[in-house]
Write a protein that holds these residues in place. Structure first.
Motif, PDB file in Angstrom:
ATOM      1  N   ALA A 523       0.827  -1.212   0.000  1.00  0.00           N
ATOM      2  CA  ALA A 523       0.000   0.000   0.000  1.00  0.00           C
ATOM      3  C   ALA A 523       0.863   1.265   0.000  1.00  0.00           C
ATOM      4  CB  ALA A 523      -0.914  -0.032   1.217  1.00  0.00           C
ATOM      5  N   LYS A 524       2.065   1.172   0.605  1.00  0.00           N
ATOM      6  CA  LYS A 524       2.930   2.365   0.663  1.00  0.00           C
ATOM      7  C   LYS A 524       3.838   2.476  -0.557  1.00  0.00           C
ATOM      8  CE  LYS A 524       3.063   2.121   5.669  1.00  0.00           C
ATOM      9  NZ  LYS A 524       3.666   1.237   6.636  1.00  0.00           N
ATOM     10  N   GLY A 525       3.637   1.603  -1.532  1.00  0.00           N
ATOM     11  CA  GLY A 525       4.437   1.667  -2.764  1.00  0.00           C
ATOM     12  C   GLY A 525       5.751   0.922  -2.669  1.00  0.00           C
ATOM     13  N   ASN A 526       5.988   0.234  -1.551  1.00  0.00           N
ATOM     14  CA  ASN A 526       7.246  -0.521  -1.424  1.00  0.00           C
ATOM     15  C   ASN A 526       7.122  -1.860  -2.137  1.00  0.00           C
ATOM     16  OD1 ASN A 526       8.246   1.468   0.325  1.00  0.00           O
ATOM     17  ND2 ASN A 526       7.132   0.506   2.035  1.00  0.00           N
ATOM     18  N   LYS A 527       8.197  -2.208  -2.843  1.00  0.00           N
ATOM     19  CA  LYS A 527       8.200  -3.502  -3.533  1.00  0.00           C
ATOM     20  C   LYS A 527       8.658  -4.585  -2.564  1.00  0.00           C
ATOM     21  CE  LYS A 527       8.558  -3.153  -8.407  1.00  0.00           C
ATOM     22  NZ  LYS A 527       8.589  -1.994  -9.092  1.00  0.00           N
ATOM     23  N   GLU A 528       7.995  -5.696  -2.627  1.00  0.00           N
ATOM     24  CA  GLU A 528       8.451  -6.817  -1.805  1.00  0.00           C
ATOM     25  C   GLU A 528       8.319  -8.121  -2.588  1.00  0.00           C
ATOM     26  OE1 GLU A 528       6.077  -7.425   1.693  1.00  0.00           O
ATOM     27  OE2 GLU A 528       4.227  -6.950   0.666  1.00  0.00           O
ATOM     28  N   THR A 529       9.158  -9.068  -2.194  1.00  0.00           N
ATOM     29  CA  THR A 529       9.101 -10.368  -2.852  1.00  0.00           C
ATOM     30  C   THR A 529       8.351 -11.335  -1.943  1.00  0.00           C
ATOM     31  OG1 THR A 529      11.230  -9.915  -3.845  1.00  0.00           O
ATOM     32  CG2 THR A 529      10.511 -12.204  -3.881  1.00  0.00           C
TER      33      THR A 529
END
Ligand code: GAP
Length: 642
Positions: A523-529
């Motif tokens: 939701a905060k625009g952070n990319k995660e795997t």
């Protein structure tokens, strides 16, 4: 077999297995034990599901296979008869320092530079005399070698005066004040890949220098210059860990042994079974006598097997304790089929393998089982894209085997054997018959009736043909005549087709196949795997997870628990009310749960009666969600997961 190394993927899988409770190192809090693995809560469920799929496909759903559950320890004569005592060995090579062994065929080609010693010995017996060399692949390698030798020497302490013909190792131990060994390392010469950064203490002084300088300080030690080093390329003659030159290959028996009885003498020696198969042969007669089975039929068994593998490796792939799923499928010898049916259906490309026929010879049965096993793997998600086949060549086959195919899986560390399917002839039953003195033949009324109809001339022709055929296969004419005599009376020792699969290898295969990573933006625009374990629903450890949207709303919790209580009677289910729904989905994705059910306010009918008693059913693989009536859940899910 190809060796495409993708270590990072394997490391990720090993780490996920520990994090999520699929597989742990055995005895981990004590530093682990090489070649032994434990299955955690999810791993135990996964393994159980795999066992069940095999059990059902190979036995429950068939009329011609029955199960057996035999002991791990059997009479030692079993292993003598089977040939395991004398020949179940790998060719091993040994490190002269550590006595660590490696399988001769497992040594990878190595590059490096040679260190040479002229000798070292100790009165206590461990010794390497004469000229020998050691492969050094890196500075770390030199350092670990140094530590190893130091520990060997420190085990061997003595108050005697140190020999002036000292070595670098002796100097070290003198410096530490704990080495007064009678051991003598004479005239060492050392060469290393760079001859740099070799740290050692002599007296109070720490030297960090080229090996040449060190050896210069160590007085009587002669050094060869770097330029004189022997460069080694692609050699398989050095121990992969120690770098020591490996001994000539010697057979090393892989069976673990113990003692049954109080005296613990050689006469009490017993073995932990290295395969489950032998118990099936040994109990063959009992199974025939106690059931209504008739050749062709099979006996299946799932159970632990133990092999003192010298180089356990690739996580659980090659372990010392593992589980096998083996079928011994007994068929008549081709000669019996010919007598009864006048012909033997041999395999040819495109042959119909779907339904066994009475005139099938061993080759058709063998191909049939390869097809059956391939279909089994497809049914749990291992399709043609991840499997391969290795048909053993004549020179690879065991002397008694007519054919053997290895079903291979494309593991991250290479394409390796998952299962072997061998046509073993009548070797095993014949061996046990000979050694035990108990007849392991079957009587076939149809065969006897066919034989009775033969004229004397036809009998003679038949025997001559069999003798000719056996002769072509390097079997004696006399044995052929004895075999024919029994056959013409209706008796024979059945032949066997053996599909033998490793449960742990299969678990590793499905774990590697299921492992998927996806990129997501939060939701905060952070990319995660994120990791998703895409197990086939039939083998997934947990089939479904049920969540109330909020844990502090008793109505939601009560509904969710009610659904969970119903489903868990039919399938492995989880209940989770901790954290956001997104987090709960992610947790279940990592565990490989194919379905998640969320009970929300719509379920309570707060948005209108049409949604009352419906829930969100979320599908793991594509993340799609749908509304489903609570009453339909079991009927929807059950066929997908069983
Ligand atoms: N009765 C025949 C037999 O035991 P095998 O090829 O030695 O044949 C059959 O073993 C299967 O058992 C292999 O295909 C493999 O899946 C499994 N297996 C054998 N050794 C293993 C080990 N050390 N660790 C894990 N699985 C092993």
């Amino acid at each position: 077999m190809s060796q495409t190394k993708e270590i990072p993927l394997m490391e990720k899988i090993v780490s996920l297995c520990k994090r999520k409770g699929f597989i742990f190192q055995s005895s981990e809090i004590y530093g682990g034990i090489n070649g032994f693995w434990d299955y955690g809560p999810l791993g135990a469920e996964l393994k159980r599901n795999l066992r069940t799929t095999w059990w059902n496909a190979m036995m429950r759903e068939r009329e011609d296979v029955v199960p057996l559950d035999a002991t791990i320890i059997m009479h030692p004569a079993v292993w003598k008869a089977s040939g395991h005592v004398d020949t179940f060995s790998d060719m091993m090579r040994e490190c002269p320092f550590t006595k660590k062994r490696v399988r001769a065929d497992h040594v990878e080609p190595q590059n490096g530079i040679i260190i040479q010693f002229t000798g070292a010995r100790s009165p206590s017996g461990w010794a390497f005399e004469g000229q020998f060399s050691m492969l050094m692949k890196s500075n770390e390698h030199i350092e670990s070698f140094r530590k190893r030798v130091r520990s060997l020497f420190s085990e061997n302490r003595s108050p005697s005066v140190p020999n002036r013909k000292s070595s670098i190792f002796k100097a070290e131990h003198e410096a530490e004040g704990n080495w007064k060994a009678r051991s003598e390392l004479i005239h060492a010469q050392i060469l290393a890949p760079t001859l740099q950064s070799f740290t050692v203490k002599v007296g109070d002084v720490s030297y960090e220098a080229k090996a040449s300088e060190i050896w210069g300080k160590a007085e009587e030690i002669e050094l060869l210059g770097e330029e004189k080093c022997d460069v080694v390329k692609d050699s398989k003659d050095f121990h992969p860990e120690t770098g020591a030159p490996l001994s000539t290959p010697k057979p090393f028996n892989l069976m673990f042994h113990s003692f049954a009885g109080a005296t613990a003498t050689e006469s009490d020696k017993v073995y932990l079974r290295p395969e489950t198969a032998q118990a099936i042969f040994v109990q063959f007669k009992n199974v025939v006598d106690s059931t209504r089975v008739k050749v062709p039929f099979g006996i299946g068994q799932i159970g632990k097997a133990f092999r003192n593998e010298v180089t356990p490796r690739n996580f659980t792939f090659r372990s010392r304790e593992f589980e096998q799923m083996e079928l011994e499928f007994f068929i008549p010898p081709d000669e019996a089929v010919r007598l009864i049916h006048s012909n033997v259906a041999a395999w040819s490309e495109g042959a119909d393998l779907s339904v066994p026929q009475p005139n099938w010879g061993w080759e058709m049965w063998h191909r049939y089982w390869v097809a059956q096993r391939t279909a089994y793997y497809a049914g749990i998600g291992l399709g043609a894209d991840v499997l391969d086949y290795h048909w053993q060549k004549m020179d690879e086959l065991a002397h008694y085997a007519r054919a053997c195919v290895d079903i291979l899986f494309k593991f991250p560390f290479g394409t390796e054997e998952l299962e072997g399917i061998a046509a073993r002839g009548d070797f095993d039953l014949t061996q046990h018959q000979k050694r035990s003195g108990k007849p392991l033949e079957v009587f076939d009324e149809e065969l006897r009736a066919a034989a009775v109809k033969l004229t004397d001339e036809q009998r003679r022709d038949f025997i001559a043909e069999v003798q000719e055929d056996w002769n072509d296969r390097n079997k004696s004419r006399e044995d052929a005549a004895i075999f024919c005599e029994r056959l013409l009376k209706g008796f024979y020792v059945p032949h066997v087709i053996e599909p033998s699969a490793g449960l742990d290898r299969l678990a590793l295969a499905v774990l590697t196949l299921a492992y998927t990573e996806i990129e997501k933006t939060d939701a905060k625009g952070n990319k995660e795997t994120l990791t998703i374990m895409r197990f086939h629903p039939r083998i997934a450890p947990k089939k479904v997870a049920v969540f109330p949207l909020l844990k502090n709303k008793p109505e939601l919790v009560a509904k969710a628990r009610g659904i969970y209580e119903t489903l868990k009677k039919h399938m492995a289910a989880d209940y989770d009310e901790g954290g956001s729904i997104g987090k709960r989905y992610a947790r279940q994705d990592e565990a490989g749960t194919p379905f998640c059910i969320t009970v929300d306010f719509d379920t309570l009918g707060e948005k209108g009666p049409e949604l009352a008693d419906t829930v969100t059913l979320r599908h793991r693989d594509d993340g799609t969600q749908e509304r489903v009536q609570i009453g339909e859940l079991l009927g929807r899910l059950l066929p997908l997961v069983s």
